[in-house]
Design an enzyme around this catalytic site. Structure first.
Site, PDB file in Angstrom:
ATOM      1  N   ASP A  65       0.754  -1.287   0.171  1.00 50.83           N
ATOM      2  CA  ASP A  65      -0.083   0.023  -0.062  1.00 50.83           C
ATOM      3  C   ASP A  65       0.784   1.450   0.076  1.00 50.83           C
ATOM      4  OD1 ASP A  65       0.936  -0.402   2.618  1.00 50.83           O
ATOM      5  OD2 ASP A  65      -1.122  -0.677   3.544  1.00 50.83           O
ATOM      6  N   ASN A 136      -7.195  -2.100  14.479  1.00 55.32           N
ATOM      7  CA  ASN A 136      -8.813  -2.360  14.236  1.00 55.32           C
ATOM      8  C   ASN A 136      -8.868  -3.625  13.481  1.00 55.32           C
ATOM      9  OD1 ASN A 136      -7.908  -1.400  11.877  1.00 55.32           O
ATOM     10  ND2 ASN A 136      -9.469   0.033  11.657  1.00 55.32           N
ATOM     11  N   HIS A 138      -7.383  -4.276  10.610  1.00 54.69           N
ATOM     12  CA  HIS A 138      -7.143  -3.910   9.220  1.00 54.69           C
ATOM     13  C   HIS A 138      -5.716  -4.751   8.627  1.00 54.69           C
ATOM     14  CE1 HIS A 138      -4.946   0.128   9.791  1.00 54.69           C
ATOM     15  NE2 HIS A 138      -4.097  -0.731   9.324  1.00 54.69           N
ATOM     16  N   GLU A 143      -9.762  -1.725   5.478  1.00 49.35           N
ATOM     17  CA  GLU A 143     -10.427  -1.372   6.587  1.00 49.35           C
ATOM     18  C   GLU A 143     -11.679  -2.153   7.067  1.00 49.35           C
ATOM     19  OE1 GLU A 143      -8.968   0.578   8.728  1.00 49.35           O
ATOM     20  OE2 GLU A 143      -8.513   2.453   7.993  1.00 49.35           O
TER      21      GLU A 143
HETATM   22  C1  GLP Z   1      -0.484   0.740   8.466  1.00 50.94           C
HETATM   23  C2  GLP Z   1      -0.194  -0.409   7.437  1.00 50.94           C
HETATM   24  C3  GLP Z   1      -0.383  -1.507   7.695  1.00 50.94           C
HETATM   25  C4  GLP Z   1       0.271  -2.101   8.801  1.00 50.94           C
HETATM   26  C5  GLP Z   1      -0.132  -1.216   9.962  1.00 50.94           C
HETATM   27  C6  GLP Z   1       0.079  -1.860  11.315  1.00 50.94           C
HETATM   28  O1  GLP Z   1      -1.766   0.898   8.574  1.00 50.94           O
HETATM   29  N1  GLP Z   1      -0.773   0.111   5.982  1.00 50.94           N
HETATM   30  O2  GLP Z   1       0.150  -2.649   6.534  1.00 50.94           O
HETATM   31  O3  GLP Z   1       0.005  -3.550   9.164  1.00 50.94           O
HETATM   32  O4  GLP Z   1      -0.142   0.208   9.862  1.00 50.94           O
HETATM   33  O5  GLP Z   1       1.478  -1.029  11.745  1.00 50.94           O
HETATM   34  P1  GLP Z   1       2.348  -1.301  12.573  1.00 50.94           P
HETATM   35  O6  GLP Z   1       3.291  -2.414  12.172  1.00 50.94           O
HETATM   36  O7  GLP Z   1       3.317   0.117  12.819  1.00 50.94           O
HETATM   37  O8  GLP Z   1       1.576  -1.475  13.984  1.00 50.94           O
END
Ligand code: GLP
Length: 243
Positions: A65, A136, A138, A143
């Protein structure tokens, strides 16, 4: 699904790297993620490369993404993140790197960019997909409520995702991009192997839903339950069975 709990993120990331290496060769295709969860795994990959054990020359990558209309070279773009945390430290061929590039606010242009990335993914075959999870539930930027057969698309980020990500933008929600381009859940599930990383107490709920083994559209991570090769790797803080 295989489930592993470790005391530390470092140990967990060593396991993740061992699983990754067991499922790839030097011509494989990797699906890569941003966020804090894969950073220690990327350090393992870099260390092993620098020790002369693995070359990325012929490796192809696809990222999950990217924020819509962010400057590609903004320090918090996922393009910058991937280069700073991995690509600048290994011998990967820049032409084999694929990162969504929605660097515009023009919807007609975005539609073309989305289709282009989806076509590239359809033609590829991801051997190992690295995945984090949002608080949440995702995955990538899919989402809660996203259809499990979704393909690459543009998404309006939920308020709690914007809040979670504000830590990268001076804790100022105004500065966080409000839209993103993401692989869909269907694209993610097409990977042969999925390594799912969740660290920290704020991931407990999402991990609990995943372990419950019931598909729930409000927790996109539960789309993984029927995939044949998912490795869930968590630390104790994220493990719902640890008191
Ligand atoms: C963002 C990314 C996700 C990732 C999430 C969690 O939303 N788009 O791909 O999994 O953050 O991030 P973190 O690993 O920093 O908790």
């Amino acid at each position: 699904m295989e489930y592993f709990v470790f005391d530390t993120i470092e140990e967990a990331s060593k396991k993740a790297y061992a699983i990754m290496k067991a499922n790839i060769n030097e011509h494989s295709t990797l699906g890569l993620a941003t966020g804090s969860s894969p950073v220690a795994l990327y350090k393992e990959m870099i260390a092993d490369h620098k020790a002369g054990n693995f070359s990325y020359k012929d490796i192809t990558t696809f990222n999950l993404d990217e924020y819509v209309n962010i400057d590609k070279n903004h320090p918090e773009s996922y393009y910058s993140f991937m280069h700073n945390n991995l690509f600048n430290h290994i011998d990967i061929n820049e032409e084999r790197i694929h990162i969504p590039a929605p660097y515009t606010n023009d919807d007609a242009k975005l539609a073309k960019i989305v289709k282009g990335y989806n076509d590239e993914l359809e033609a590829a075959s991801v051997d190992v997909q690295i995945l984090g999870v949002g608080s949440n539930g995702h995955i990538a930027f899919n989402e809660p409520g996203t259809a499990f057969d979704s393909t690459v698309h543009i998404v309006n980020l939920k308020e709690n995702t914007i809040k979670d990500n504000s830590r990268f933008f001076d804790f100022d929600m105004e500065k966080v991009p409000k839209r993103a381009m993401t692989m869909g859940i269907k694209n993610i599930l097409q990977a042969k192997n999925i390594i799912f990383l969740a660290f920290g107490a704020n991931k407990r709920d999402a991990v609990a839903k995943l372990l419950a083994g019931k598909e729930d559209v409000n927790y996109p991570c539960t789309s993984l339950i029927n995939h044949p090769h998912v490795y869930v790797i968590v630390d104790k803080a994220a493990d719902p069975t640890t008191k």
